[in-house]
Motif scaffolding. Sequence first.
Motif, short mmCIF file in Angstrom:
data_model
loop_
_atom_site.label_atom_id
_atom_site.label_comp_id
_atom_site.label_asym_id
_atom_site.label_seq_id
_atom_site.Cartn_x
_atom_site.Cartn_y
_atom_site.Cartn_z
N THR A 175 -41.52 -37.25 33.87
CA THR A 175 -42.26 -38.51 33.90
C THR A 175 -41.35 -39.68 34.26
N ALA A 176 -40.17 -39.70 33.64
CA ALA A 176 -39.22 -40.77 33.93
C ALA A 176 -38.77 -40.72 35.38
N GLN A 177 -38.53 -39.51 35.90
CA GLN A 177 -38.11 -39.37 37.29
C GLN A 177 -39.20 -39.83 38.24
N GLY A 178 -40.46 -39.48 37.90
CA GLY A 178 -41.57 -39.92 38.74
C GLY A 178 -41.70 -41.43 38.76
N ALA A 179 -41.55 -42.06 37.58
CA ALA A 179 -41.60 -43.52 37.52
C ALA A 179 -40.47 -44.15 38.32
N ALA A 180 -39.30 -43.56 38.22
CA ALA A 180 -38.15 -44.08 38.98
C ALA A 180 -38.39 -43.97 40.48
N ASP A 194 -40.67 -26.14 21.79
CA ASP A 194 -41.58 -27.28 21.90
C ASP A 194 -40.81 -28.55 22.25
N VAL A 195 -39.68 -28.76 21.57
CA VAL A 195 -38.85 -29.94 21.86
C VAL A 195 -38.34 -29.89 23.30
N ASP A 196 -37.94 -28.72 23.75
CA ASP A 196 -37.44 -28.58 25.11
C ASP A 196 -38.53 -28.89 26.14
N GLN A 197 -39.75 -28.40 25.88
CA GLN A 197 -40.85 -28.67 26.80
C GLN A 197 -41.16 -30.16 26.86
N ARG A 198 -41.15 -30.81 25.66
CA ARG A 198 -41.42 -32.24 25.64
C ARG A 198 -40.31 -33.03 26.34
N ALA A 199 -39.08 -32.57 26.16
CA ALA A 199 -37.95 -33.24 26.82
C ALA A 199 -38.06 -33.10 28.33
N GLN A 200 -38.40 -31.89 28.82
CA GLN A 200 -38.54 -31.68 30.25
C GLN A 200 -39.68 -32.52 30.81
N SER A 201 -40.79 -32.59 30.05
CA SER A 201 -41.92 -33.41 30.49
C SER A 201 -41.53 -34.88 30.56
#
Length: 246
Positions: free
Chosen positions: A68-73, A57-64
Amino acid sequence: MISRFGLSSGLCVVALALAGVTGCSTKNYVRNQTAPLVDKTNALDDKTAENNRNIKDVDQRAQSGIQTAQGAANTAQQSAQGAQKAAGDAETAANNAVHRADSLDQVVKGLDNYRSMADVAVTFGFDKAALTKDDKDQLDQFAGQLNSAKSYILEVTGGTDSTGSAEYNYALSNRRADAVVQYLASKYGVPAHRFYLIGIGKDKEVAPNNTAEGRKKNRRVEIRLLTNMGGSDNGTQAKSGGPAGN
């Protein structure tokens, strides 16, 4: 008196009974000893499974979060590139307008016999570049003087009000000046080298832009008839200085 066979049979029964009791006791003992171990093993298995689920679950949230951060960048980078391009385009348009105005000034100053003989101005609706019937009537009256003019050039200057960006207004002022040039060229056969077209956007106002009437006056195209009183045709000289062609 008990027979030997009877005694033997009795001993066998007792032995089997003792063996059964001993066997049951051993199974119970083993069960009692191993049951806690089995329970602990099951508990460890459950905990391990829970930990694995939490890690996933932590890994999935981290990947998400990374996506998201990459998309914003990426969006921010694209916006920055777009703003940089818009700024560059506006600067280029401004430089072109200044260059063309300077070129016309040099052409006219270099021709001592040129002077302004007539002028007219037509106005446009907000964000419009189409001539109205009234505009055409004014241009028709102005064009009546061209047949008697010798060695002339037409200075056509398009302007806008202060609404909108500088880049957009440079383009709009050129479209307005173009509309005048196309009308005079098509209806009265004025050759291209006679025109000198300038789009100044909102850089030069003829009235304050803080009133509706002032903004209306700034949405204009000014046409000046410049003639060479010396009689020589310097239209080609005007052409070398940068005639209309937008």
